[in-house]
Write an enzyme that holds these catalytic residues in place. Sequence first.
Site, mmCIF file in Angstrom:
data_model
loop_
_atom_site.group_PDB
_atom_site.id
_atom_site.type_symbol
_atom_site.label_atom_id
_atom_site.label_comp_id
_atom_site.label_asym_id
_atom_site.label_seq_id
_atom_site.Cartn_x
_atom_site.Cartn_y
_atom_site.Cartn_z
ATOM 1 N N CYS A 50 49.607 45.763 32.436
ATOM 2 C CA CYS A 50 48.294 46.406 32.286
ATOM 3 C C CYS A 50 48.367 47.930 32.244
ATOM 4 C CB CYS A 50 47.360 45.970 33.416
ATOM 5 S SG CYS A 50 46.956 44.211 33.367
ATOM 6 N N CYS A 62 46.858 49.049 38.289
ATOM 7 C CA CYS A 62 47.758 48.047 38.844
ATOM 8 C C CYS A 62 48.379 47.271 37.690
ATOM 9 C CB CYS A 62 47.014 47.107 39.801
ATOM 10 S SG CYS A 62 45.658 46.191 39.041
ATOM 11 N N HIS A 85 38.937 44.962 29.423
ATOM 12 C CA HIS A 85 40.299 45.439 29.668
ATOM 13 C C HIS A 85 41.229 44.933 28.563
ATOM 14 C CE1 HIS A 85 44.132 46.222 31.428
ATOM 15 N NE2 HIS A 85 44.206 45.189 32.241
#
Length: 402
Positions: A91, A388, A358
């Site tokens: 991510c 994260c 996202h």
Amino acid sequence: MTQAYIYDHVRTPRGKGKPDGALHEVTPVLLATQMLQAIAQRNQLDTALIEDVILGCVVPVGEQGGNIARIAALNADYSQTVPGVQINRYCGSGLEAVNFAAAKVMSGMTDLVVAGGVESMSRVPMGADGGAWATDPQVAYKTHFVMQGISADLLATKYGFTQEQINQYAVESQRRAAVAWDEGYFDNSVVPVKDMLGIELLAKDEILRGDTTLDNLASLKPAFAKMGSMAGFDSIALQQYPEFEAINHVHHAGNSSGIVDGASAVLIGSKALGEKLGLKPRARIVSTATIGSEPTIMLDGPAASALKALEKANMTKDDIGLWELNEAFSSVVLAFMEELKIPRDKINVNGGAIALGHPLGATGGMILGTLLDEMERQNVKTGMVSLCEAAGMASSTIIERL
């Protein structure tokens, strides 16, 4: 050491990451292409001066496979002398692309790089790339692998967050994002996506629901409870964290990041070349840090990466005026705020991935740009962006507005 400057940034609106989403018909390489074209056109760049294109992509298979950065650069009519590379830090990939670009500029090896990321989650499903961590039984057993939603609920359990607290954060994210769009805070950075015929497909983040209420979210059932019990992930997590009697499952689609399509691009360069091209730097990259953390809980690393970035910059958290942390799940942000004692009015002030989505590899570049735009709007000097990452990692970057 040469300083690395941010000269500009753009992003697509985020499209719903399903076959009925507005960007589903657009291939990932075309999403990236349009952002590369936009960053070059906005700054009237001779693309032969760009020394690299670095794009994050978390599921680099199928249409996103190969080296999507190089192919997108060619497709964007960049000079054939411009190389490209795809990277995967889960991510955090989009932010790490920026950090890698900054490192190349700081070292003096390059003077101008376009960094960012791309992910078409409607066309290339999350997890389509496989990987030993999730698919090799020996590796999964040794590392106490669980699905990330279990980790989010484990994090909430560790900090004692209630369902209401988790939902309250999500409602506020939606409200803030709606206000930001209504006030035009994203207008200068969001580039509408067009189809092959030049027809505009999407100009605004598609999944935003500014009218979300606590009652709406209270009606949603926890998304990972059944997975935790039937697939055995709860037992695996509790083996690693025996201090907890059970995992409190509190996350669902309404308080977790949305699945979307999107791309981002950030122009990073040296002061000398910027002056030569007549470009005005908007910010300086002060420091970056990436850390590894315990992989079962997985999502608690941002605080450690933020502290490491502060240490490298000889700063404290009180030196940071605004914070941007990827809203992978509500518990991630609440834990970060509690760990570093960050007030709610200083972090994710324009909402985040819970409200807007996202797009994995693109998000880091997107939220770095969101942070910079807000720093300029509020006349704030310094800011930090953090994400994260799967397998227990996290990345942070401190920027100084110029």
